[in-house]
Design an enzyme around this catalytic site. Structure first.
Site, PDB file in Angstrom:
ATOM      1  N   ASP A  60       0.843  -1.197  -0.135  1.00 40.63           N
ATOM      2  CA  ASP A  60      -0.054  -0.159  -0.005  1.00 40.63           C
ATOM      3  C   ASP A  60       0.974   1.328   0.112  1.00 40.63           C
ATOM      4  O   ASP A  60       1.633   1.539   0.855  1.00 40.63           O
ATOM      5  CB  ASP A  60      -1.017  -0.107   1.263  1.00 40.63           C
ATOM      6  CG  ASP A  60      -1.832   1.040   1.275  1.00 40.63           C
ATOM      7  OD1 ASP A  60      -2.013   1.745   0.377  1.00 40.63           O
ATOM      8  OD2 ASP A  60      -2.810   0.883   2.176  1.00 40.63           O
TER       9      ASP A  60
ATOM     10  N   ASP B 158     -10.598   3.643  -1.151  1.00 38.17           N
ATOM     11  CA  ASP B 158     -11.305   2.737  -0.216  1.00 38.17           C
ATOM     12  C   ASP B 158     -12.869   2.601  -0.460  1.00 38.17           C
ATOM     13  O   ASP B 158     -13.617   3.833  -0.672  1.00 38.17           O
ATOM     14  CB  ASP B 158     -11.124   3.309   1.118  1.00 38.17           C
ATOM     15  CG  ASP B 158      -9.585   2.968   1.492  1.00 38.17           C
ATOM     16  OD1 ASP B 158      -8.772   2.752   0.565  1.00 38.17           O
ATOM     17  OD2 ASP B 158      -9.253   2.672   2.710  1.00 38.17           O
TER      18      ASP B 158
HETATM   19  C1  GAL Z   1      -5.526   1.838   3.071  1.00 42.94           C
HETATM   20  C2  GAL Z   1      -6.127   0.751   2.049  1.00 42.94           C
HETATM   21  C3  GAL Z   1      -6.763   0.007   2.848  1.00 42.94           C
HETATM   22  C4  GAL Z   1      -6.192  -0.495   4.014  1.00 42.94           C
HETATM   23  C5  GAL Z   1      -5.699   0.693   4.828  1.00 42.94           C
HETATM   24  C6  GAL Z   1      -4.760   0.156   5.930  1.00 42.94           C
HETATM   25  O1  GAL Z   1      -4.793   2.758   2.217  1.00 42.94           O
HETATM   26  O2  GAL Z   1      -6.868   1.393   0.982  1.00 42.94           O
HETATM   27  O3  GAL Z   1      -7.510  -0.884   2.124  1.00 42.94           O
HETATM   28  O4  GAL Z   1      -5.155  -1.436   3.644  1.00 42.94           O
HETATM   29  O5  GAL Z   1      -4.941   1.499   3.930  1.00 42.94           O
HETATM   30  O6  GAL Z   1      -4.043   1.293   6.722  1.00 42.94           O
END
Ligand code: GAL
Length: 732
Positions: free
Chosen positions: A487, A551
């Protein structure tokens, strides 16, 4: 068809409606930070107009983390206060803040999300302000300024709701509909709902109106008013059971009116309904027809089969190096020679047997069909722990693995605060024995996934893999990890400010190379929210899947905006490399310690799973697996729906009709058939026509959810489709 609905018994119940200023337009935005931005007379006329329903990444600030300011000029009418029963506090609701905020009214700091704005504190805010606070200018223009700090990933103010309202008597009340529906004979469903008050000593006394409506005809099928009284210590419970003859959703409405204050609270929900038929007692082998693994690496595949237990498994022509456990269906070992190996699986039990032709492809490609599994994020957020992960694994093996579900993926929140002196990463106290957990998951025949970021920290503020990529890949290899979600998050801090395509690819190339040094097949899932049209280069950069969006949330707005905007990326889906429109929002979700039933209706959930399956994307269940209800389980165990997602051709559906209120998506399948979704995007029932020219020549049209053939012959096909619902067919 006959529609009958009877309410068998009722006991008690709940509701809220009051004046508010709802403002999602008129907002101005600027990236950056200055104390001057809070001042009433600051000139924001040149600032960018922004929609507070969407993250700033979706509004020209693609790679931006850090500070941003929102400003709004708004008149707060005194009538708001005067019409309220309680007159002491003004309430400001923000949903959601990513990641932390300070709220200024007419230049004064009136509330903040946490003591340190730079510490991630994602979520909604409900701020209260005394009505006699001199910062509020009643009946005059007020300037509201919100300072936000985003630690990584999506940022800003977004979601469904920004409102200014009076805190009123019903703000302490909730209509709690969280109990699972209970299923009776003839599609009957029932449940208990509760009227709950919290935080005051008021004695609520009034009536609860309960109503059941058929959304197709608008006809009220049942109505009943009950007396309802409750206090903070004594909630009111209302129980009903309703027999619905037709297989569809009915609308339930609950309205509580308090007689003293005259205020109301209301809630509407729709009934779930089961479409997937129960599996036969006879063995049936589910899952994909192909599976890819690299030569020399550990091999693990569980033959997914339903049927009355005990089952015994057989595999003919397994390549050298592999062996099958005939009692569990787990195939293990390692194959050194590249090649496509046709294998025949047979599963037997007391009532019969089932067979399937399968191909094991030993070569460079893995993840030939999209991953099917679970991920901790949409349920638990950063409060994931070892117990919850083991529960997910246990539930998967007991209830889902026989349909092909097999990945158990830990998202953010597992990492320790500080690396070991050697520079190695390890898990925090919530995961006392990561290797032990992975071994447990593997012993069940399942796979294990983990999460990290190429930046110094993850989106949740935990340690990322920055400058430790090889070391982390090695640790994952030692633990036995099979899947990595990577990520972007704080990588913006170390990458150039306006990254080029080369900059966007770089962290993913680096981690791919590190993972390739490890003697394991580790699926790599890119998570960078679709930046730089990642679908165009995700495959060549070594991604087995790549997120195409920000998200997801469990709302129709979020799910449908994402799901129906995937056509541009669709043509890039191919075996081993798939688009990822984010994880499933079904069952009990919450992104933190407290969970709620998904806010998607039953029909919206049928749409969600149908659309995701048509698009050949990873299906990662995002709910608390320890609390799987009957509807959710049924939704996730339709072998014919999953077969669309898992089709070996690996093509994603295309949007062939984009009407104002409906869409048709068509997916080509390996056997020459087509899987087609007729989606109703409107709030009303509508008949959708699948033109014969789109369907092509066909012999049968099969209703996939109900697993039954509908019609023979060619020509137009018409289906009545529920609001936000789908008719998913397979045309052969
Ligand atoms: C976001 C991601 C989510 C989750 C989250 C964890 O950026 O899109 O799916 O993984 O971080 O902090």
């Amino acid at each position: 068809m006959k529609k009958i609905l009877t309410v068998l018994f009722l006991l008690a119940c709940f509701a809220k409606a009051h004046a508010q200023v709802s403002l999602s337009t008129g907002w101005k935005f600027k990236a950056g930070d200055s104390t001057a931005f809070s001042a009433t007379n600051f000139d924001d006329s040149q600032w960018q107009a922004i929609d507070v329903n969407k993250p700033w990444e979706r509004q020209r600030h693609d790679y931006y983390n850090g500070f941003g300011w929102y400003r709004l000029h708004v008149t707060i009418p005194a009538s708001l206060k005067n019409s309220s029963y309680l007159k002491d506090s003004l309430r400001i609701d923000l949903q959601n803040v990513d990641d932390n905020d300070e709220l200024y009214l007419n230049g004064k700091l009136i509330a903040k999300g946490g003591s340190d704005i730079k510490v991630s504190n994602y979520g909604p805010r409900h701020y209260m302000l005394a009505t006699n606070n001199p910062a509020i200018l009643w009946d005059k223009e007020n300037v509201l300024a919100i300072r936000i700090f985003d630690t990584g990933g999506d940022g800003g103010l977004y979601g469904d709701k920004f409102s200014i309202s009076m805190n009123d008597i019903m703000d302490y009340v909730s209509i709690n509909t969280d109990a699972d529906f209970v299923y009776g004979a003839k599609n009957a469903v029932g449940k208990s709902i509760k009227l709950i008050s919290k935080g005051n000593n008021y004695n609520y006394k009034g009536k609860l109106d309960f109503k059941v409506t058929d959304p197709e005809t608008g006809k009220v099928l049942y109505e009943k008013t009950n007396k309802a009284t409750f206090t903070g210590s004594k909630p009111f419970t209302y129980t009903f059971s309703a027999a619905a003859i037709e297989r569809k959703s009915y609308q339930l409405s609950y309205v509580f009116t308090d007689s003293l204050s005259g205020t109301k609270i209301s809630k509407v929900e729709s009934t779930p309904y089961i479409l997937t038929p129960a599996p036969s007692a006879k063995p049936k082998i589910n899952g994909p027809e192909v599976y890819g693994a690299r030569p020399g690496n550990p091999f693990l595949y569980l033959i997914p089969a339903t049927g009355q237990k005990p089952l015994t498994y057989k595999a003919v022509s397994l390549p050298k190096g592999l062996s099958l456990d005939v009692a569990t269906g787990i195939i293990k070992g390692s194959v050194s020679k590249k090649g496509d190996y046709p294998v025949t699986f047979t599963v037997k039990n007391a009532v019969g047997s089932g067979t399937k032709q399968f191909t094991i492809c030993i070569g460079d490609k893995i993840g030939l069909t999209p991953a099917l599994g679970w991920n901790s994020w949409n349920a638990f957020g950063l409060s994931v722990d070892d117990g919850r992960v083991r529960t997910a694994a246990r539930t998967m093996i007991e209830k889902l693995a026989s349909y092909g579900w097999n990945y158990v993926n830990i998202d953010d929140g597992w990492e320790i605060d500080k690396r070991l002196p050697s520079g190695e990463i390890t898990a925090n106290q919530k995961f006392p024995d990561m290797k032990g957990t992975v071994d447990y998951v593997h012993s069940l025949g399942l796979k294990m996934g983990i999460y990290s970021s190429p930046g110094p920290t993850t989106c949740g503020g935990y340690l990322g893999s920055w400058q430790h990529e090889d070391q982390d890949a090695k640790t994952y290899g030692y633990w036995g990890i099979d899947y990595l979600k990577y990520d972007w998050c704080s990588y913006s801090e170390v990458s150039p400010k306006d990254p080029t395509l080369t900059d966007l690819k770089k962290p993913y190339q680096v981690i791919r190379a590190s993972l390739d040094k490890v003697n394991r097949d580790i699926m790599l899932s890119f998570c960078q929210y679709g930046w730089g049209k990642v679908w165009e280069w995700g495959a060549e950069t070594g991604g087995n899947s790549w997120r195409t969006t920000g998200d997801i949330q469990d709302t129709w707005r979020s799910m449908s905006e994402i799901g129906f905007n995937q056509d541009e990326a669709a043509k890039f889906a191919q075996p081993g490399h798939f688009n990822d429109p984010d994880m499933l929002v079904v069952g009990k979700v919450g992104w933190g310690p407290s969970l709620h039933n998904t806010h998607l209706s039953a029909d919206e959930q049928y749409t969600h799973i149908s659309l995701w399956s048509l698009q050949s994307v990873p299906l990662l269940i995002g709910c608390d697996m320890g609390a799987l209800d009957k509807f959710t389980l049924n939704l996730l165990t339709n072998s014919e729906v999953l077969a669309i997602d898992q089709d070996a051709l690996g093509k994603a559906a295309r949007q062939v009709v984009k009407g104002n209120t409906y869409q048709i998506w068509v997916k080509e399948m390996k056997d020459g058939s087509k899987a087609i979704g007729l989606f109703n995007l409107s709030d009303k029932y509508q008949t959708i026509t699948l033109p014969g020219t789109t369907a092509g020549t066909y012999k049968t049209i099969r209703n996939v959810w109900e697993q039954k053939d509908l019609t023979k012959g060619a020509g137009d096909f018409k289906a009545s489709v529920a609001p936000h619902g789908v008719m998913l067919v397979r045309v052969k």
